[in-house]
Every structure is written in structure tokens, then in C-alpha cells.
Design an enzyme around this catalytic site. Structure first.
Site, PDB file in Angstrom:
ATOM      1  N   HIS A  70       6.344  -6.216  63.319  1.00 51.32           N
ATOM      2  CA  HIS A  70       7.647  -5.558  63.183  1.00 51.32           C
ATOM      3  C   HIS A  70       8.168  -5.842  61.778  1.00 51.32           C
ATOM      4  O   HIS A  70       8.466  -6.994  61.443  1.00 51.32           O
ATOM      5  CB  HIS A  70       8.622  -6.063  64.244  1.00 51.32           C
ATOM      6  CG  HIS A  70       8.217  -5.691  65.638  1.00 51.32           C
ATOM      7  ND1 HIS A  70       8.443  -6.507  66.725  1.00 51.32           N
ATOM      8  CD2 HIS A  70       7.599  -4.591  66.111  1.00 51.32           C
ATOM      9  CE1 HIS A  70       7.986  -5.923  67.815  1.00 51.32           C
ATOM     10  NE2 HIS A  70       7.470  -4.757  67.469  1.00 51.32           N
ATOM     11  N   HIS A  95       6.774 -13.662  65.542  1.00 52.04           N
ATOM     12  CA  HIS A  95       7.844 -12.654  65.560  1.00 52.04           C
ATOM     13  C   HIS A  95       9.171 -13.294  65.163  1.00 52.04           C
ATOM     14  O   HIS A  95       9.279 -14.512  65.031  1.00 52.04           O
ATOM     15  CB  HIS A  95       7.988 -12.045  66.964  1.00 52.04           C
ATOM     16  CG  HIS A  95       6.947 -11.029  67.306  1.00 52.04           C
ATOM     17  ND1 HIS A  95       7.192  -9.682  67.347  1.00 52.04           N
ATOM     18  CD2 HIS A  95       5.642 -11.179  67.628  1.00 52.04           C
ATOM     19  CE1 HIS A  95       6.082  -9.038  67.674  1.00 52.04           C
ATOM     20  NE2 HIS A  95       5.125  -9.929  67.853  1.00 52.04           N
ATOM     21  N   GLU A 153       8.601 -16.712  68.755  1.00 50.82           N
ATOM     22  CA  GLU A 153       9.820 -16.084  68.265  1.00 50.82           C
ATOM     23  C   GLU A 153      10.646 -17.093  67.476  1.00 50.82           C
ATOM     24  O   GLU A 153      10.915 -18.196  67.952  1.00 50.82           O
ATOM     25  CB  GLU A 153      10.659 -15.565  69.440  1.00 50.82           C
ATOM     26  CG  GLU A 153       9.954 -14.533  70.308  1.00 50.82           C
ATOM     27  CD  GLU A 153      10.101 -13.130  69.762  1.00 50.82           C
ATOM     28  OE1 GLU A 153      10.692 -12.973  68.669  1.00 50.82           O
ATOM     29  OE2 GLU A 153       9.630 -12.185  70.422  1.00 50.82           O
TER      30      GLU A 153
END
Length: 1115
Positions: free
Chosen positions: A800, A897, A982
Site C-alpha cells: 500500500h 504495513h 502493522e
């Protein structure tokens, strides 16, 4: 005993329904009331389960049919029914089926003039109306007309009855059909007049809750389009705006002010964004993409129709609730390793694993590849220490020499730091106090004074020595070579006089890489922060303390724009949609630019002298995912607060509401010796605004809401050039520069570092694959065989593009693995690391937030990736399949992420049993066999890494995540330790870093700690190789105490308290204006009123109590 109690209760309920004797009924009601008035709600729920609600409702219907009704028995029955109905979610439907709705409504009509009897009827109607379907039926039967008869203008009489009537009315208006009925009968204007009358007379604020009840009625009726139109036509916006503005700071008015703000937000007309189309301003003609179509002309009428207006029926929330997202199909949940890829296709990946087949000579780099290179980077990066060495280290330095140099320079190894990091915050983090800025003024940048030199730079030129505008954003096509007899490029001359020593960064190499980067965006310039480099500040910055009321002020400002448009200066100062728009360099307004790598700003509109509305670009190939921003600004005044409103954000909530700040890079600060991104901003708030995407034809999803991120930034220098970003940027060209310099720096006699091209993206950019391990000691068969049997660890990142924090974490991983730290040496000897640091280069280059050039979320393409459309995912999956097919399944797979709505660092893993247990699946999980080792690594990291928390981890497998890397690698390759890691955009709310925002130093540290976790995981495993344990003892002899402590920590139980996840909205921020939480919260008050009632109370006593309550100021 339990059966006897059940039979006794059932006998009481049966007698209540069948008896016609008044005294018997009263006695049973008293007994039931006594039973339910003591203990917990469990008794009431038990009675409901035994048919108690139905028994009471049938008794009510029978008694209501008697002529005349016996109110001495009906009133206690109503009280008991209200008490039970509050806990019975289906009481409304039961009342409808047993005709109790009509019976209660008839009794209420008969007692309009009898306050005491009417109050009891209203209590029952209130619980019946808790279900929206029942509320709609009450509206059909004339309940609205009845209630408007009961609610008069301001009066001091019958207060409790009037308040109960407003609460019932608010419940009824939750039904959209009732709201439309109220609009058609002109009740919106009546409600406004009623509120205005009560507000003007209630100067002592004695009847605050009653006034709030009227506002809740208005809030619910304006949930429909016709209600909002009627509200605006009746002057509601102006009225409530005036009242709210006057009482915004009055804490005693809090109950009504919050309700008025919700109504104002809801009734502000929905309008289109000031854009020609919601689609991205750029187009990419890539395989499979549709040809661009001209934008549809959008009218105001497209934006006022709500999607929910199309629903004629009224549904309760539970009626429309979908199945839980957790996957409960045991067949799908079970890991099923297998590969349906042809062998000849997998064979191409053999070339990406030369370490498994080559000889020592073939593994070594070709002659001259690492020799005679300019000294442009630090060969032994110490990104964890509080300060980098001031001197430049040589390239190709032996790791043993690196290790000795670390000792000589006082560097703290990773293990030594772990020894103390959990006990106390590191010294650099403790120093939150900032030195004053020149002139004694507070510096919004939060950096040290200019007298203190940054450890990453030499002495820098004075503030006025260079033309900042000329060097702040050089053109990408500019030549840095001096023409014959001509002057050199100012930036080249500056770099020659003041060379930068940022680790693994070379401005000249960066420019060369940037020129070779391919982009569908016509990149014009190189951003100065990416060119000059970034050094983290000496200490982490604390989270911003939220200013109370900042969101309310912003909502009122938005309403003021609508009511008083003459106060707004609407001047477009920057727009990608208007290429010919020139920015006036002589005016006082700011100048914006974003046509550089990862830049993302589409439009800037000056609305006041020091306030700008900004719009960011949607992802290429889509009309969504506006969250990442990165742009430059110049022409500012010093020490003047500028407000920026980014008005087309997409996510419903953000860490900007919980202490996070944007990042800023000042060119003048960099020239003064402090090059780096810092957190800035005050009065930060993130909230839903009035902009919406009305129709899909305009390029977006119909009815989609937008959100505003607003913040104030004060620039410390006048006429500076500054860059603002959502988070610390990390570009594709920076990665390629980083990898090349890293490859030059390592000692290839000791470290096997191979950078190759995994594949090329749709945009034509190379996706790098990095392999790191230790070179074999010799060319002997034993040493080569040992190399080939090392387990694999696979790490991927940046799928992303907007999650730049993932790149900083993987940067820390890469730098640590090639460093001279003893742990790094042991890791290289223990494993072969395959790292793909950027899975979506095209998206990063283009400034996307989430997608590829085709507008696809690449982390939802892992089930069946296409070599043509998703090449990076296809070849990453192919490489993993290849390793699995040759018996070299990775020990750990982790995809890095960033997370926008939670704090700390945490892992997502996969577990069949935990998923089934969480979903309360009837399929028994006792007989399921599962490798529980998936919890080992997060438990280890919880002990080692100060930013990591086990309590934030989840091991559930959701249907919506079935096509993600984590789930596919777990399910198809059989990797039990398949994770997503994360990292918060914000910071930590636990551990040593509690209350601090993440800087790049903390993110890089997490990358190194992840590596340490892999080593501890291996050393603690039952199958740990003996020679690895021997090497650990030899290499870590000087760190023995730290290693022992580390292993002991990781063997004990978790010491981190299990913190609850941060709620969607942990503060009193008005997001959900259509919920019934306000009405549900008043149920305890109804319980209190029921307890206070007595069977012998008379209407006169109630009136007296009302007057006493008014004198006490209690409504």
C-alpha cells in the site's frame, strides 16, 4: 431447586393471565415487582425467557377491555411492563402481535387530561417504540398527533409527563416513515417553535433534558431529505447556529449544544467537491484499463438524495445485519498446502536463488564491483543509537572491524539496548523539552537550536547565503554539470561545499535514480527532502494534546460559510485540472506544488487570508483512497499560524483525532544544519464534512461521505520552502539509492548481499528482490551444504503506497542485517533472508494511497494474481511456491504495513481454533489439530520491542481477508507463521514509548527488533541446530548476560497488560448522528423514575414534586 423456581414463576404468570380477580392480580403484580426489584437483571431476563413479557401483555389487553378500566391495577402493570420491556429486545414485536400497542394507545388517548395515568401509558409506549418497525406502526395509528397534543409550549406543569412525551416522540421519529409523516403534517416547524419557546423561557436551565429531548426529535426527523429541507426552510440553521455560537463555551449547556451541533452538521446541504470529476487527475494506459471518459456534469440535485431515502420499509439494525466476517468454513480455514503451478513455470525462480546451487566463486561479486567506490555512505549504520558517528567510515569494511569500531565509539549493541529498554525509556526519548528557536520564539518544528549541530551534517551555510527558491525543488531535467565557462547549478555547488552524510544516502545518486524512474505522472521536480536526506530528531515527540472544542468550532465555521458566504475568499491558487493556472509570486498567498515523486496535491483554494482548503488526488485508476498527502508550499510569513483543511479525505476516523500530527520538512532548517522531518501542527481535528459524491457517473460511489483533516501550522522562517506530508515520506528512488549504496558498503567476503529484479511493474519500474545471508567460510562441500540448508525468512513491504511507515521499518531491517552487530552476524549465519521492500513501486511513485496503476488493491489479489496485471504479486507468490516445492518453505513470512486507526505495533496471524471460538461456531474445535507456534513470535516481540504489544495482535481469519498475503501464504503454502505486521502512523499508548509519536528512528528500531525476534524464536525452538547454538555462544560471548536475560524474558508469561483496542471514537466527537445511543442512554433514567413511583401516588402529588424539582433545578 431450579426446576421448582421455574415452575413457581410459570404458575404465577399463568394465574396472572387467567385470573379475573382484582385482588389476586394486584397481589401477583406486587410479588413480581418485589422479585424483580432486587438482585441483578438476570431475574428479569429469566422471567422474559419463561414468557413473562407475553403474560404481562395479555393481562394488559384483557384489563384494557374492561369498562371502565381499572387503573389501580393497570398502573402497576404498566410500570412492571416498562421495567421488563427495557430488557426485552423484542417487546415491541410482541406487543404488536398481541394487540397491546392499540390497547395502550387507546388508553393514552383517554387520559390526555389525566397526567398520572398518561405518564404510565407513555412509559409503555416508550419501550414499545424501541423497535423501529413497531414505532412505524404506532405512527400509522396516530401516535404522532397524540404526542403533539401532549407537548405544549413552555409551562411549569406536568413536567414529567411532557418530558416522557418528548422521549417517546424522539423514539417514534427514528422511523423514516414517521419522519416523513411528521414533515408532511408540518411538525418540523412546530418542533422548532417549541424548542425556541422552551429555550427562551428556561433561563435557569432547569429543564435541560426536556429541551434536549426536543432536539433529539429534530435530529431524527432531519435524518430524511424532506426533513432537512423543511428544517432549512423554517430557518432552523440560522436559529440553532445563533444559539450554539452564543453558548458554545457554556458547560452547563453541554447536553443541548452537542445535540444542536449534530443537527447543524446533518442539515448542512450536501454539496459536490470543487472538482471537475472525482476520478484521479491522471490516467494510466496500462493493460486492462478502460479508456478515459469525459466527466459527467454534476448538478446540486445529485447530492441531496440520500441512499436511505429509497428504503420505504423501516428496518431494525439487527434485521439488516450481515453474517459475521469471520470465516467459519472449516474446510476453507484449514491450511491446505499445494501448488497448481506448472513445474516449468516455477523453474524460472531457480535463478533467483543462486545461493542454493552456486559455488563460492559464483556467489562472490565480480571483480571491481565493490572496489574503488566513492565514500558516500556509512558502512556500519547505527540507526538505533541516539547519535551517529561524526566521522565517515570506509566501504567494504570487515564486519569484525565494524564490531570493534562499534566498541571503540561507544555504540550500544542491540542486545545491550534490549537489556534496559523495557525498564526505562531511552535517554534520547526522555528529552522531550525542545531548545528555543532563534529569537526566543517557540518553534513549531520542535527542533534544537541552530547552535547545536546535527550529528548528520557538517557546518551549514547561513540562512541568507543561498536562494532558497532556486534550490528547494530543482527540476528533474536540469543538468548539474557546469557549462563551459558558466556557473554551476546552485544546488550542486551547495553540495560540493557542504556534503551530506546521511546514512546510505547520496544526493547525486538519488538524482540519477530519480531520472531513471518511470511515472505516468509528468514529474517535473525533485523534492528537496528526498534529495538532501533526512536525519531523525534527537528525541521522539510527544503526542499532541487535543484542544477541547476544536471540532465544534470547525463545524460552526463550516455552517458560517453557508450562512455568511460573503466572508469567504474563494481563490484557486493551485490546480492540476488547470495547467495554465499561474501562481502569483508577488501576492501574499501561499504557493503550492506537488509534481514530484510521491507528491499528492490536486487543488488549493484560499478561503481566508491565512486559511486554505486543499484537495488531494484520488489513486490513479480509481476515484477513491484519498488519504496520503505530500506537497510543497512557499511564500509564507514567519510565526503566522496558517490553517490547512484537507477536505476530501475518505476514512471515517483517523489517529489525527488521538494525538497524531502531520510531518513537515523545512528547507531553511536543513540548510541551518537540521535536515529532517518533524511532527507539527496544532488545533488538529478530523471530522465528517458536508461534501459528498452524489452519483457514480461523476466518477465516484454515490452517497459517499468525505472527511476534513484540519490543522494549524506555524512556519519558523519567512519566505521558506516547506514540505508537508501525512507521514514520513519514503520514495521509490530513495529505496533504489539505499539499496545500491548498501550493496557497495558491505564486505562481500563476509556478507552475501544480492539485489536483483523480481519483475517489472506495469509502469516499467524494477521491483527489487534482496537476498541477505552470510557467505560460506570456504568453498568446501561442507560449508556450501551448510549454506544451502539454512532456513528462509521472507519479508515483503509497501504493498500500500501510503503506508510509508512500512518502508522505514523494512529500512531498519535491511540496515541491521548488513551491520556488524553480533546479532546481525548470527542472523546471517542462521538464515537466508528474501526481502521485497516495495511491492507497489508504481503506486509509491504516483502518490497513491492504496492502489496500483489499475486502481486495484494489490493485497487483495493474492488468490489468483495475473502476471500481466499484477506482476509483483504474481512473481512473489511464484517465488514462495518455488521455495515450498523444493522443501524450503519459509519459517516466517511477514508483510509489513501501516495502520491508520490504531496505536503501537502488532501482528495479524492465522488460527483456525481462535477464529471458530471467536465466531462461536457450533463446529467443535476440540478435535482440530493446530500448530500453536504462530503465537511464539508475537510473544517474543512483546518482550523485546518497546513499540510492540501482544494485546493488539489478532489471529482471526476473516472472509474479507481471504485474498491477502497473510491468509494465502498460510493457507496455500502451509506457513503457520504467516503474518501482517502493522505499525501505527501515530505512536504508542503503552510501554516505554507511551504517549510518544513514532519517528523514523523508532520505526527503524522496530525493523531491527523484528530480526532479533526471529533469532530468539530459532534459539528457543526444539529443533535449533547445535552448531547455531555454538556460534551464538562464540559470537555473543560479550553479550552473554543480555542474551540470557532476553531468553528468560521470552520464556516467561506476557508482562504487557491486555489493553483493549482503541474504540472507533474514543473521544466525544460527533460522528454518528443517526444512532439511537442518546435515547438508549436515557433508559437508566426511566428505571429510576419507575423505582421512585409508588402505588398510592396521586396526580396532585406529582404536580407538587414537579414544582419542587424545578426549585432544585432538577428536570
Amino acid at each position: 431447586m431450579a426446576e421448582q423456581e421455574a415452575s413457581a414463576l410459570q404458575m404465577l404468570l399463568h394465574t396472572l393471565q387467567s385470573s379475573s380477580d382484582r385482588e389476586s392480580i394486584l397481589t401477583i403484580l406486587r410479588v413480581l415487582d418485589d422479585l424483580l426489584s432486587i438482585g441483578t437483571d438476570r431475574r428479569i431476563h429469566y422471567m422474559i425467557s419463561k414468557g413473562g413479557s407475553e403474560a404481562l401483555l395479555r393481562t394488559l389487553v384483557d384489563m384494557a377491555r374492561t369498562d371502565p378500566p381499572d387503573y389501580e391495577a393497570l398502573l402497576p402493570l404498566f410500570r412492571l411492563l416498562a421495567k421488563v420491556g427495557l430488557r426485552d429486545k423484542k417487546i415491541g414485536q410482541k406487543a404488536l402481535e398481541l394487540d397491546a400497542l392499540d390497547a395502550t394507545l387507546i388508553l393514552a388517548r383517554k387520559n390526555v387530561s389525566h397526567s398520572w395515568n398518561l405518564l404510565h401509558c407513555l412509559w409503555a409506549l416508550r419501550v414499545f417504540a424501541g423497535q423501529v418497525t413497531t414505532a412505524a406502526m404506532l405512527g400509522i395509528n396516530g401516535a404522532l398527533e397524540l404526542l403533539f397534543q401532549v407537548i405544549p409550549p413552555y409551562t411549569c406543569k406536568r413536567m414529567r409527563t411532557i418530558r416522557a412525551a418528548t422521549e417517546v416522540l424522539a423514539m417514534l421519529l427514528r422511523s423514516k416513515s414517521n419522519s416523513r409523516r411528521a414533515v408532511n403534517q408540518g411538525y418540523v416547524g412546530s418542533l422548532l417553535r417549541l424548542y425556541q419557546d422552551w429555550h427562551s423561557h428556561d433561563t435557569a436551565n432547569s429543564f435541560m433534558l426536556l429541551r434536549r429531548g426536543l432536539l433529539l426529535c429534530l435530529r431524527n426527523v432531519t435524518a430524511v431529505c424532506s426533513g432537512r429541507e423543511a428544517f432549512r426552510a423554517a430557518g432552523g440553521l440560522e436559529l440553532l447556529f445563533s444559539i450554539t455560537q452564543k453558548h458554545l463555551e457554556d458547560s452547563s449547556m453541554e447536553p443541548v449544544v452537542s445535540a444542536m451541533l449534530q443537527i447543524l452538521r446533518q442539515c448542512c446541504p450536501r454539496s459536490p467537491l470543487p472538482l471537475a470529476t472525482a476520478s484521479c487527475a491522471y490516467t494510466a494506459l496500462v493493460p486492462g484499463s478502460a479508456a478515459p471518459t469525459p466527466p459527467r456534469v454534476v448538478t446540486d440535485g445529485d447530492f441531496e438524495d440520500d441512499g436511505d431515502e429509497e428504503l420505504d420499509e423501516d428496518l431494525d439494525p439487527e434485521d439488516g445485519k450481515e453474517d459475521d466476517d469471520l470465516d467459519t468454513d472449516v474446510g476453507k480455514l484449514s491450511s491446505d498446502p499445494g501448488c497448481d503451478w506448472p513445474e516449468e513455470e516455477l523453474a524460472q525462480y531457480e535463478a533467483m536463488c543462486p545461493e542454493l546451487s552456486c559455488s563460492l566463486e559464483e556467489l562472490e561479486p565480480r571483480c571491481g564491483s565493490a572496489a574503488n567506490l566513492p565514500q558516500t555512505c556509512c558502512a556500519n549504520p547505527q540507526h538505533i543509537s541516539s547519535a551517529a558517528p561524526a566521522t565517515q567510515r570506509g566501504l567494504g569494511q570487515d564486519p569484525e572491524a565494524q564490531e570493534q569500531e562499534c566498541k571503540n565509539t561507544g555504540h550500544t549493541s542491540l542486545l545491550s539496548m534490549v537489556k534496559t529498554v523495557r525498564a526505562a525509556v531511552p535517554l534520547g526519548v526522555r528529552r522531550r523539552a525542545r531548545s528555543p528557536h532563534p529569537g526566543g520564539q517557540a518553534n513549531d518544528l520542535g527542533v534544537d537550536s541552530p547552535g547545536k549541530q546535527s550529528p548528520c551534517t557538517q557546518a551549514s551555510p547561513g540562512e541568507h547565503a543561498w536562494d532558497v527558491e532556486a534550490i528547494s525543488c530543482p527540476r528533474l531535467d536540469a543538468s548539474w554539470d557546469s557549462p563551459p565557462g558558466g556557473p554551476a547549478h546552485p544546488l550542486a555547488e551547495l553540495l560540493e561545499l557542504h556534503p551530506q552524510h546521511v546514512r546510505f544516502h547520496d544526493p547525486h545518486l538519488y538524482v540519477a535514480k530519480a531520472k531513471g524512474t518511470r511515472s505516468v505522472v509528468a514529474l517535473e521536480r525533485v523534492a528537496f527532502p528526498d534529495l538532501w536526506g533526512h536525519c531523525p530528531p534527537p528525541s521522539a515527540q510527544p503526542m499532541l494534546e487535543r484542544t477541547r472544542g476544536v471540532q465544534r468550532v470547525k463545524i460552526l465555521e463550516d455552517i458560517r460559510r453557508l450562512i455568511q458566504p460573503a466572508d469567504i475568499t474563494y481563490k484557486v491558487v493551485f490546480s492540476l485540472d488547470e495547467p495554465g493556472l499561474s501562481q502569483d509570486t508577488t501576492s501574499s498567498c501561499l504557493r503550492f506544488f506537488s509534481k514530484f515523486e510521491s507528491g499528492n496535491l490536486r487543488k488549493a483554494i484560499q478561503v481566508r487570508e491565512f486559511e486554505y482548503d486543499l484537495l488531494i488526488n484520488a489513486d490513479i485508476g480509481s476515484s477513491q483512497h484519498q488519504q496520503w498527502f505530500y506537497f510543497g508550499v512557499s511564500g509564507m510569513r514567519a510565526t503566522v499560524p496558517y490553517r490547512f483543511n484537507i477536505i476530501n479525505c475518505e476514512k471515517p476516523n483517523s489517529q489525527f483525532n488521538y494525538g497524531m500530527q502531520p510531518t513537515l520538512y523545512s528547507v531553511k532548517e536543513a540548510l541551518l544544519g537540521r535536515p529532517g522531518w518533524v511532527r507539527v501542527g496544532s488545533e488538529i481535528c478530523y471530522y465528517r464534512n458536508q461534501y459528498a459524491q452524489g452519483v457514480a457517473g461523476a466518477g465516484g460511489a454515490p452517497g459517499r461521505c468525505h472527511y476534513t483533516l484540519t490543522f494549524c501550522a506555524t512556519f519558523p522562517h519567512g519566505e521558506d520552502v516547506c514540505y508537508l506530508a501525512h507521514h514520513y515520506p519514503y520514495t521509490y528512488s530513495a529505496l533504489m539509492t539505499h539499496l545500491e549504496l548498501m550493496g557497495r558498503s558491505v564486505s562481500h567476503r563476509q556478507v552475501y548481499f544480492r539485489q536483483e529484479v523480481l519483475c517489472h511493474t506495469l509502469g516499467g519500474n524494477a521491483c527489487p528482490l534482496v537476498t541477505i545471508t552470510a557467505m560460506p567460510a570456504s568453498n568446501s562441500a561442507d560449508h556450501l551444504e551448510e549454506l544451502r540448508h539454512r532456513p528462509y525468512q521472507v519479508i515483503t513491504a509497501r504493498v500500500h503506497p501510503g503506508e510509508s511507515n512500512a518502508s522505514w521499518v523494512v529500512k531498519g531491517t535491511l540496515e541491521f542485517l548488513v551491520s556488524g552487530d553480533p546479532v546481525a552476524r548470527l542472523l546471517r549465519e542462521a538464515f537466508i533472508f528474501k526481502i521485497i521492500p516495495m511491492l507497489n513501486p508504481d503506486g509509491v511513485i504516483s502518490g497513491n494511497h492504496r492502489c496500483s496503476l489499475r486502481g486495484e488493491d494489490l493485497n487483495r489479489q493474492w488468490l489468483a494474481p495475473s502476471m500481466q496485471f499484477q506482476p509483483t504479486i504474481y512473481h512473489t507468490k511464484g517465488l514462495l511456491h518455488y521455495l515450498t516445492s523444493i522443501g524450503r518453505r519459509p519459517v516466517v513470512f511477514c508483510d509489513f504495513h501501516g495502520h491508520s486507526q490504531r496505536k503501537n505495533v502488532f501482528l495479524y496471524g492465522c488460527s483456525v481454533k481462535e477464529t471458530l471460538w471467536q465466531a462461536a461456531c457450533p463446529v467443535g474445535s476440540a478435535n482440530l489439530l493446530e500448530d500453536v507456534s504462530y503465537r511464539a513470535l508475537p510473544k517474543i516481540l512483546d518482550k523485546l520491542a518497546p513499540a510492540f504489544t501482544m494485546s493488539g495482535c489478532s489471529f482471526l481469519v476473516e472472509k474479507s481477508r481471504a485474498s491477502t498475503a497473510r491468509v494465502v501464504v498460510w493457507r496455500e503454502m502451509g506457513v503457520s507463521r504467516s503474518y501482517t505486521m502493522e505499525s501505527s502512523y501515530c505512536g504508542c499508548n503503552q510501554g516505554p514509548y507511551k504517549g510518544l509519536q513514532f519517528g523514523t528512528r523508532e520505526l527503524e528500531e522496530m525493523g531491527a527488533m523484528f530480526c532479533l525476534g526471529l533469532l530468539v524464536l530459532e534459539l528457543k525452538s526444539a529443533g535449533c541446530r547445535q552448531h547455531l547454538l555454538a556460534r551464538a555462544a562464540a559470537l555473543l560471548d560479550s553479550e552473554e548476560a543480555a542474551l540470557d536475560l532476553c531468553l528468560q524474558r521470552c520464556s516467561g508469561s506476557s508482562g504487557t497488560a491486555e489493553l483493549d483496542d482503541e474504540p472507533p471514537c474514543a473521544e466525544e466527537v460527533e460522528y454518528s448522528v443517526d444512532s439511537g445511543s442518546d435515547l438508549d442512554a436515557s433508559f437508566p433514567e426511566l428505571d429510576r423514575q419507575l423505582r421512585d413511583c409508588t402505588l398510592t401516588a396521586e396526580e396532585g402529588e406529582e404536580e407538587e414534586e414537579d414544582l419542587k424539582s424545578r426549585r432544585r433545578g432538577i428536570p
